[in-house]
Design a protein around this motif. Structure first.
Motif, PDB file in Angstrom:
ATOM      1  N   THR A   1       0.831   1.781   5.727  1.00 32.10           N
ATOM      2  CA  THR A   1      -0.307   0.906   5.438  1.00 32.10           C
ATOM      3  C   THR A   1      -0.075  -0.435   6.114  1.00 32.10           C
ATOM      4  N   PRO A   2      -1.133  -1.190   6.340  1.00 34.55           N
ATOM      5  CA  PRO A   2      -0.976  -2.510   6.953  1.00 34.55           C
ATOM      6  C   PRO A   2      -0.023  -3.380   6.128  1.00 34.55           C
ATOM      7  N   GLU A   3       0.788  -4.164   6.824  1.00 34.89           N
ATOM      8  CA  GLU A   3       1.834  -4.971   6.182  1.00 34.89           C
ATOM      9  C   GLU A   3       1.285  -6.229   5.513  1.00 34.89           C
ATOM     10  N   ILE A   4       1.869  -6.537   4.346  1.00 33.69           N
ATOM     11  CA  ILE A   4       1.526  -7.783   3.638  1.00 33.69           C
ATOM     12  C   ILE A   4       2.775  -8.460   3.095  1.00 33.69           C
ATOM     13  N   THR A   5       3.945  -7.957   3.454  1.00 38.76           N
ATOM     14  CA  THR A   5       5.186  -8.557   2.966  1.00 38.76           C
ATOM     15  C   THR A   5       5.871  -9.304   4.103  1.00 38.76           C
ATOM     16  N   LYS A   6       6.848 -10.111   3.753  1.00 43.17           N
ATOM     17  CA  LYS A   6       7.643 -10.875   4.722  1.00 43.17           C
ATOM     18  C   LYS A   6       6.768 -11.726   5.634  1.00 43.17           C
TER      19      LYS A   6
ATOM     20  N   GLY B   1       0.778  -1.231   0.000  1.00 46.56           N
ATOM     21  CA  GLY B   1       0.000   0.000   0.000  1.00 46.56           C
ATOM     22  C   GLY B   1       0.807   1.277   0.000  1.00 46.56           C
ATOM     23  N   ASP B   2       2.065   1.205   0.434  1.00 39.41           N
ATOM     24  CA  ASP B   2       2.857   2.429   0.522  1.00 39.41           C
ATOM     25  C   ASP B   2       4.214   2.347  -0.174  1.00 39.41           C
ATOM     26  N   THR B   3       4.411   1.352  -1.027  1.00 39.27           N
ATOM     27  CA  THR B   3       5.695   1.200  -1.717  1.00 39.27           C
ATOM     28  C   THR B   3       5.472   0.756  -3.159  1.00 39.27           C
ATOM     29  N   ILE B   4       6.160   1.444  -4.068  1.00 38.47           N
ATOM     30  CA  ILE B   4       6.075   1.127  -5.493  1.00 38.47           C
ATOM     31  C   ILE B   4       7.477   0.966  -6.070  1.00 38.47           C
ATOM     32  N   VAL B   5       7.534   0.423  -7.283  1.00 38.37           N
ATOM     33  CA  VAL B   5       8.786   0.312  -8.022  1.00 38.37           C
ATOM     34  C   VAL B   5       8.605   1.057  -9.337  1.00 38.37           C
TER      35      VAL B   5
END
Length: 172
Positions: A67-72, A49-53
């Motif tokens: 934003t709520p985490e969904i990685t790692k 939600g808060d990081t793009i490439v």
């Protein structure tokens, strides 16, 4: 016709140089826009939600929000919804990046306010309940009140995560 010799220029230069502060101290500070990274780019992918490439491969972390985490291995409440909303607004789009005082975080990601055709993602994510405010000085001090007000409104309206994740909001 008069001839100007090199020695004739020294008095003129002595008058002009004091007006130019070439030392860097006390003069205008460099514009972070020109030092941090690109000011426009195409979004190649969305991490969460808060990081793009960007199409250049550079990662960008949105300033002032979390934003709520969904990685790692994490699957926080409303994390997938935040990622999807972010993706819907920026993937494949040309975005404008605006930087603050600190250009990068400890992970080497650019820190920016990100403007897409539908608006500034940083404020939209907070306003619509996909993100909480996260202030990491020195960045954001000039916009703190604006972001806090947007989060308060979202909480009061039970927008997004504030309505769905009662008691589970992890970005307090």
């Amino acid at each position: 016709m008069s001839v100007i010799r090199p020695g004739d220029l020294y008095p003129l230069l002595a008058l002009l140089l004091p007006a130019c502060d070439l030392s860097g101290a006390g003069g205008p500070q460099p514009d972070p826009q020109n030092l941090c990274g690109p000011t426009t780019a195409i979004v190649a992918s969305v991490i969460d939600g808060d990081t793009i490439v960007l199409d250049s491969g550079q990662k960008v972390r949105y300033l002032m929000i979390d934003t709520p985490e969904i990685t790692k291995g994490k699957h926080d409440c409303y994390g997938e919804e935040a990622r999807q909303y972010n993706e819907d607004l920026v993937l494949g789009q040309e975005v404008t990046l605006t930087y603050d005082e600190e250009c990068k975080d400890t992970y080497g990601r650019l820190l920016a306010y990100v403007e897409a055709p539908d608006g500034e993602l940083n404020t939209l994510l907070v306003e619509r309940g996909f993100a909480c405010v996260l202030i990491i000085p020195p960045n954001g001090s000039d916009r703190e009140a604006e972001f806090m007000s947007l989060e308060l409104e979202a909480r009061q309206k039970h927008a997004g995560l504030w309505g769905v994740c009662a008691g589970e909001v992890t970005c307090d």
